[in-house]
Design a protein around this motif. Structure first.
Motif, short mmCIF file in Angstrom:
data_model
loop_
_atom_site.label_atom_id
_atom_site.label_comp_id
_atom_site.label_asym_id
_atom_site.label_seq_id
_atom_site.Cartn_x
_atom_site.Cartn_y
_atom_site.Cartn_z
N SER A 90 0.79 -1.15 -0.05
CA SER A 90 0.04 0.01 -0.01
C SER A 90 1.08 1.33 -0.01
CB SER A 90 -0.94 -0.08 1.25
OG SER A 90 -1.64 -1.25 1.12
N LEU A 91 1.91 1.36 -0.90
CA LEU A 91 2.79 2.35 -0.85
C LEU A 91 2.45 3.16 -2.27
CD1 LEU A 91 6.04 0.65 0.16
CD2 LEU A 91 4.70 2.03 1.55
N SER A 92 3.19 4.39 -2.28
CA SER A 92 3.07 5.20 -3.69
C SER A 92 4.11 5.42 -4.36
CB SER A 92 2.43 6.42 -3.33
OG SER A 92 2.49 7.44 -4.01
N ILE A 93 4.05 5.43 -5.45
CA ILE A 93 5.23 5.33 -6.35
C ILE A 93 5.84 6.97 -6.65
CG2 ILE A 93 4.77 3.37 -7.72
CD1 ILE A 93 4.09 5.11 -10.09
N GLU A 136 6.68 8.94 -3.97
CA GLU A 136 7.75 8.78 -2.97
C GLU A 136 9.14 8.80 -3.85
OE1 GLU A 136 10.34 6.82 -1.82
OE2 GLU A 136 10.86 8.25 -0.19
N PRO A 137 9.93 9.99 -3.68
CA PRO A 137 11.18 10.17 -4.28
C PRO A 137 11.96 9.01 -4.70
CG PRO A 137 10.92 12.22 -2.86
CD PRO A 137 9.82 10.92 -2.51
N LYS A 138 12.24 8.12 -3.51
CA LYS A 138 13.08 7.06 -3.84
C LYS A 138 12.56 5.86 -4.52
CE LYS A 138 16.36 7.23 0.50
NZ LYS A 138 16.50 6.68 1.48
N ARG A 139 11.16 5.82 -4.48
CA ARG A 139 10.55 4.68 -5.20
C ARG A 139 10.20 5.09 -6.52
NH1 ARG A 139 8.21 4.17 0.02
NH2 ARG A 139 6.51 5.52 -0.24
N ASN A 140 9.92 6.56 -6.90
CA ASN A 140 9.70 6.90 -8.07
C ASN A 140 11.36 6.84 -8.89
OD1 ASN A 140 8.16 8.87 -10.24
ND2 ASN A 140 10.08 10.02 -9.74
N ALA A 141 12.08 7.01 -8.15
CA ALA A 141 13.86 7.07 -9.00
C ALA A 141 13.68 5.43 -9.35
CB ALA A 141 14.84 7.49 -7.76
N ALA A 142 13.42 4.64 -8.45
CA ALA A 142 13.50 3.15 -8.74
C ALA A 142 12.67 3.03 -9.93
CB ALA A 142 13.22 2.22 -7.63
#
Length: 513
Positions: free
Chosen positions: A391-394, A396-402
């Motif tokens: 249940s996380l959001s993409i 978020e900076p680190k997840r978006n970068a990934a």
């Protein structure tokens, strides 16, 4: 009543020794006696030097005896008598000087041994010679000398890996009954292991002697002590438990943990080499050895006519010539092959992959593209599933970068595919004749200068159109029914990310034009 197998084995051994020239056996026995006396004299001279300073008489007499030599052309029997006369003088000297009692006793034992040896029959004489020089003669499946005829490394018999299993490693064999070769230190001792290779029923004489040969050898001597010595020595020599490598064996080891090693280049398998040799002769190499059916099939092949019989071809075959000057110096089977070892190519087939042509296609986003990029797409899919399950959001900076990194991996390989297909097409401006959308045509050939291409490029919207097509395709690949459902929002993210990569890809092409 003697067992039939024992009787046949005894008969085979007897026949083998009977076939050897009796004078040759007697000469070897005389050589043995000459060697015994020479060794004794050598020991006496060595011991005598230890008291030269204290006893001048011993020094003078010993040096005088050392200078005595047999005349040229002396027979072996005369050499024995001459050596015995010298030994007697030395022993008398030691008795007079009251020194070296142990040598005096040893001389008495030597005379008893010589007396026994002179009474040996020809079977005892030959077996005695075989045990004197047969320490490195035995049956083998892997012969060290096949890599170099001067190698002093040990050969192996994989049927009895336990007997040569110092580090408890197993040997791999792919046949229940391999063709057995014979190992020996020198060709002049090959007759010893040739006896071992004689088959009696389903067994080799070497195997029978290896496991205790008393019942097979007792008919050749009346001396129980000598018989026991034979059995013990034959068993020890044939087992050859003290295996050793040698630098000429050309073995390659790779170190692993705990001071252990992987054997990367093992001994040559003589069994396999000879099996290939026989196969080649009956199917391809030979003339007289060819099967009738194979001869007919090859005749049809030469005439370029049909044949129902399959034939074999060994392409790119090479040979290693082992001991070319003396083929039998490496092993008995090597001699039968004329000193040649056949080598078959071990490289994988040189496949030439053929990329699909897009001349007659209407879409670049097809099954081929999905297959080529499936690893990169699956990597992004797994990551998106992980984010969803937690249940996380993409955003978020680190997840978006990934996510961006994984998108770049997909687009990077996508452009590689495009370049390969374009190169494979060979003809310039090949996209003009296709039914691909104009945006995809420019993706392949941005350098086109025809009127239609110029108009589309000036409009500058074709990249966005292509990016949206790419995003729809990618969304479809990532969607997994019941697990991952993606929306137009995701599609927009994929399109924006791809558009940046596409602009860079086109910019590089513009620079190189």
């Amino acid at each position: 009543m003697i067992d039939e197998n024992i009787k046949n084995t005894q008969s085979a051994i007897k026949s083998y020794i009977d076939a050897i020239d009796e004078k040759k056996i007697q000469d070897r026995n005389l050589d043995k006696l000459v060697g015994i006396f020479n060794q004794f004299l050598s020991d006496c001279y060595l011991q005598a030097t230890s008291i030269y300073r204290q006893n001048a008489d011993v020094k003078m007499v010993t040096n005088g005896l050392k200078k005595k030599k047999c005349t040229k052309g002396t027979s072996k029997q005369e050499k024995i008598e001459f050596s015995n006369s010298i030994a007697k003088e030395l022993i008398n000297l030691f008795k007079q000087q009251k020194v070296f009692d142990e040598l005096i006793d040893a001389y008495e034992l030597l005379l008893l041994e010589v007396k026994k040896i002179k009474k040996w029959n020809k079977y005892e004489q030959w077996i005695g010679w075989a045990l004197d020089f047969g320490q490195e003669s035995y049956l083998a499946t892997h012969v060290a000398k096949l890599t170099h005829s001067s190698s002093k490394g040990s050969s192996c018999d994989v049927r009895y890996h336990d007997s040569c299993n110092k580090y408890d490693n197993q040997y791999l064999t792919t046949t229940e009954k391999p063709i057995l070769d014979t190992a020996y230190p020198d060709n002049k001792y090959s007759s010893i292991s040739q006896l071992y290779s004689i088959e009696v029923g389903d067994s080799y004489i070497g195997d029978l002697l290896r496991d205790g040969g008393e019942e097979y050898l007792k008919c050749f001597t009346d001396n129980s002590e000598l018989l026991h010595f034979w059995c013990q020595r034959f068993s020890m020599f044939i087992k050859n438990e003290n295996k050793q490598s040698y630098f000429l064996s050309k073995q390659v080891y790779f170190p692993i943990e705990n001071n252990q090693y992987h054997l990367l280049l093992p001994l040559t398998s003589s069994s396999l080499v000879h099996a290939l040799h026989l196969k080649h002769k009956t199917i391809w190499d030979g003339k007289k050895e060819l099967d009738t059916t194979q001869r007919e099939a090859k005749s049809q092949k030469d005439k370029k006519k049909y044949s129902e019989i399959n034939t074999c071809a060994y392409l790119n075959k090479a040979y290693v010539n082992v001991t070319g000057s003396n083929h039998s110096n490496a092993s008995s089977l090597n001699g039968k092959r004329g000193g040649r070892i056949s080598l078959l190519p071990a490289m994988p087939p040189q496949w030439q992959s053929s990329l699909p042509s897009y001349v007659n296609k209407t879409e670049v986003f097809d099954h081929h593209l999905s297959f080529v990029l499936k690893d990169e797409v699956n990597d992004l899919k797994k990551y998106l599933l992980l984010i969803k399950n937690k249940s996380l959001s993409i955003s978020e900076p680190k997840r978006n970068a990934a996510v961006i990194r994984k998108l770049r991996a997909i687009s990077s390989n996508f452009f590689n595919v495009i370049e390969q297909i374009n190169v494979n097409s060979m003809v310039k401006n090949w996209t003009i004749a296709t039914e691909l959308p104009i945006e995809q045509q420019l993706l392949f050939e941005y350098y086109r200068e025809d009127e239609k291409a110029i108009v589309v490029k000036q409009n500058k919207q074709w990249m966005k159109v292509l990016s949206k097509s790419y995003a729809r395709w990618l969304n479809k690949q990532l969607t997994e029914k019941g697990k991952l459902s993606l929306t137009v929002i995701h599609e927009a993210i994929w399109a924006d990310a791809f558009l940046n990569e596409l602009r860079e890809f086109i910019a590089i092409q513009e620079v190189t034009l």
